[in-house]
Design a protein around this motif. Structure first.
Motif, short mmCIF file in Angstrom:
data_model
loop_
_atom_site.label_atom_id
_atom_site.label_comp_id
_atom_site.label_asym_id
_atom_site.label_seq_id
_atom_site.Cartn_x
_atom_site.Cartn_y
_atom_site.Cartn_z
N VAL A 183 28.12 60.47 40.98
CA VAL A 183 27.65 59.09 41.00
C VAL A 183 26.81 58.87 42.25
N PRO A 184 25.60 58.34 42.13
CA PRO A 184 24.76 58.11 43.30
C PRO A 184 25.38 57.10 44.25
N PRO A 185 24.95 57.06 45.51
CA PRO A 185 25.47 56.07 46.45
C PRO A 185 25.36 54.66 45.88
N ILE A 186 26.40 53.86 46.11
CA ILE A 186 26.44 52.49 45.59
C ILE A 186 26.05 51.53 46.71
N ILE A 187 24.95 50.81 46.47
CA ILE A 187 24.42 49.89 47.46
C ILE A 187 24.97 48.49 47.20
N ILE A 188 25.51 47.85 48.24
CA ILE A 188 26.00 46.48 48.11
C ILE A 188 24.81 45.55 47.93
N SER A 189 24.81 44.83 46.83
CA SER A 189 23.70 43.93 46.50
C SER A 189 24.19 42.94 45.46
N PRO A 190 23.46 41.83 45.24
CA PRO A 190 23.82 40.92 44.16
C PRO A 190 23.87 41.61 42.80
N GLU A 191 22.94 42.53 42.58
CA GLU A 191 22.93 43.26 41.31
C GLU A 191 24.23 44.03 41.10
N PHE A 192 24.69 44.70 42.16
CA PHE A 192 25.93 45.45 42.07
C PHE A 192 27.12 44.53 41.80
N ILE A 193 27.19 43.41 42.52
CA ILE A 193 28.32 42.47 42.37
C ILE A 193 28.35 41.90 40.96
N ILE A 194 27.19 41.59 40.41
CA ILE A 194 27.12 41.06 39.04
C ILE A 194 27.54 42.13 38.04
N ASP A 195 27.04 43.35 38.21
CA ASP A 195 27.44 44.45 37.32
C ASP A 195 28.93 44.71 37.40
N LEU A 196 29.47 44.67 38.61
CA LEU A 196 30.89 44.95 38.83
C LEU A 196 31.78 43.98 38.06
N ASN A 197 31.27 42.76 37.85
CA ASN A 197 32.08 41.72 37.21
C ASN A 197 31.72 41.46 35.76
N ARG A 198 31.03 42.38 35.13
CA ARG A 198 30.60 42.15 33.74
C ARG A 198 31.79 42.02 32.78
N GLU A 199 32.89 42.67 33.08
CA GLU A 199 34.05 42.60 32.18
C GLU A 199 35.16 41.71 32.72
N THR A 200 34.89 41.02 33.82
CA THR A 200 35.95 40.19 34.44
C THR A 200 36.42 39.09 33.50
N LYS A 201 35.48 38.41 32.85
CA LYS A 201 35.88 37.31 31.95
C LYS A 201 36.76 37.83 30.81
N GLU A 202 36.38 38.95 30.24
CA GLU A 202 37.17 39.54 29.15
C GLU A 202 38.57 39.90 29.63
N GLU A 203 38.66 40.49 30.82
CA GLU A 203 39.96 40.87 31.37
C GLU A 203 40.82 39.64 31.65
N VAL A 204 40.20 38.63 32.27
CA VAL A 204 40.93 37.41 32.60
C VAL A 204 41.42 36.70 31.33
N ASP A 205 40.55 36.63 30.32
CA ASP A 205 40.94 36.00 29.06
C ASP A 205 42.12 36.74 28.41
N ARG A 206 42.09 38.06 28.50
CA ARG A 206 43.17 38.87 27.91
C ARG A 206 44.50 38.60 28.61
N ILE A 207 44.49 38.59 29.94
CA ILE A 207 45.72 38.34 30.68
C ILE A 207 46.20 36.91 30.45
N HIS A 208 45.24 35.97 30.36
CA HIS A 208 45.57 34.57 30.12
C HIS A 208 46.32 34.42 28.80
N ARG A 209 45.80 35.07 27.75
CA ARG A 209 46.45 35.01 26.43
C ARG A 209 47.84 35.64 26.48
N SER A 210 47.93 36.80 27.12
CA SER A 210 49.21 37.51 27.20
C SER A 210 50.25 36.67 27.91
#
Length: 255
Positions: A127-154
């Motif tokens: 994996v190439p070096p990961i640069i801290i940037s808004p793009e990275f932070i947005i990509d990192l959280n692409r599945e956060t809503k799905e994960e949070v919704d799943r835990i919320h339902r459970s």
């Protein structure tokens, strides 16, 4: 700014060494020829785990995640938890080599930065070096809503008190991690220590500090009323979602 690896040296304590070895052996035997590599993150590979209080977090990397039958995997976890009560819980994430190489800001981050390889060839090295940037932070959280919704339902549907406390602890931890991701450009490092995450959030986020304190308290002691907890976490997630949208809008306006 380049993100550095969280764990540079594996230092598993003697209380957990046999457990980790047994987990790896069981997975390799049960899914023979289908496992590329296995990773750990958290306190066990760092050597800071507390017997009978810490859980175990694994990531299995394979060619095709469909090759890993969840029922068989669950049976392994149940057997090991009975044999090794020193561990409170076993979480296992499964992903493919393609996931890691094609989604470096998501799966690549998880393996390269957070995880440490305990079996096989470390695909994180590709994996190439990961640069801290808004793009990275947005990509990192692409599945956060799905994960949070799943835990919320459970959590909403849980009737067993043990499961309720487990979900509340996990939900709190997930939201603290999400909030911390928002301040990565300020801190320059990924923390896996929850108290340090909390401190950074309070230093750099404009969120109500009482909400962060509540989340952290629930992470430490999850015996709180479910309805009260869900109301608070909904408020926290609303802040997080608005902050992420603002970050995306700012990026687009300058892009």
């Amino acid at each position: 700014m380049i993100l550095e690896k969280v764990i540079n040296k594996i230092e598993i304590q003697s209380e957990h060494k046999d457990f980790v070895d047994k987990y790896v052996d069981n997975i390799r035997t049960e899914f023979k020829g289908k496992i590329h590599s296995i990773y750990m993150c958290g306190s066990i590979p760092k050597g800071t785990a507390k017997p009978f209080k810490s859980d175990a977090d694994f990531t299995i990397v394979c060619e095709n995640p469909k090759d890993i039958d969840y029922e068989r995997l669950s049976n392994i976890k149940d057997r090991l938890l009975e044999e090794y009560p020193v561990v409170t819980k076993i979480d296992t994430t499964i992903c493919s080599i393609d996931d890691i190489l094609n989604k470096p800001n998501e799966w690549g981050f998880w393996v390269k930065i957070i995880g440490v390889c305990v079996y096989g060839h470390d695909v994180g090295e590709k994996v190439p070096p990961i640069i801290i940037s808004p793009e990275f932070i947005i990509d990192l959280n692409r599945e956060t809503k799905e994960e949070v919704d799943r835990i919320h339902r459970s959590l909403s549907n849980a009737s067993d008190n043990t499961m309720k406390t487990r979900y509340i602890k996990g939900y709190s931890k997930r939201l603290i991690r999400a909030l911390y991701s928002l301040v990565l450009e300020d801190t320059g490092v990924w923390q896996d220590d929850m108290i340090k995450m909390k401190s950074a959030i309070l230093d750099y986020c404009e969120i109500d500090s009482a909400l962060v304190d509540y989340l952290y308290a629930c992470y430490l002691d999850s015996h709180v009323p479910v309805e009260e907890f869900l109301g608070i976490v909904d408020e926290v997630y609303s802040y997080f979602e608005d902050a992420l949208k603002a970050m995306a809008a700012s990026r687009n306006s300058f892009g």
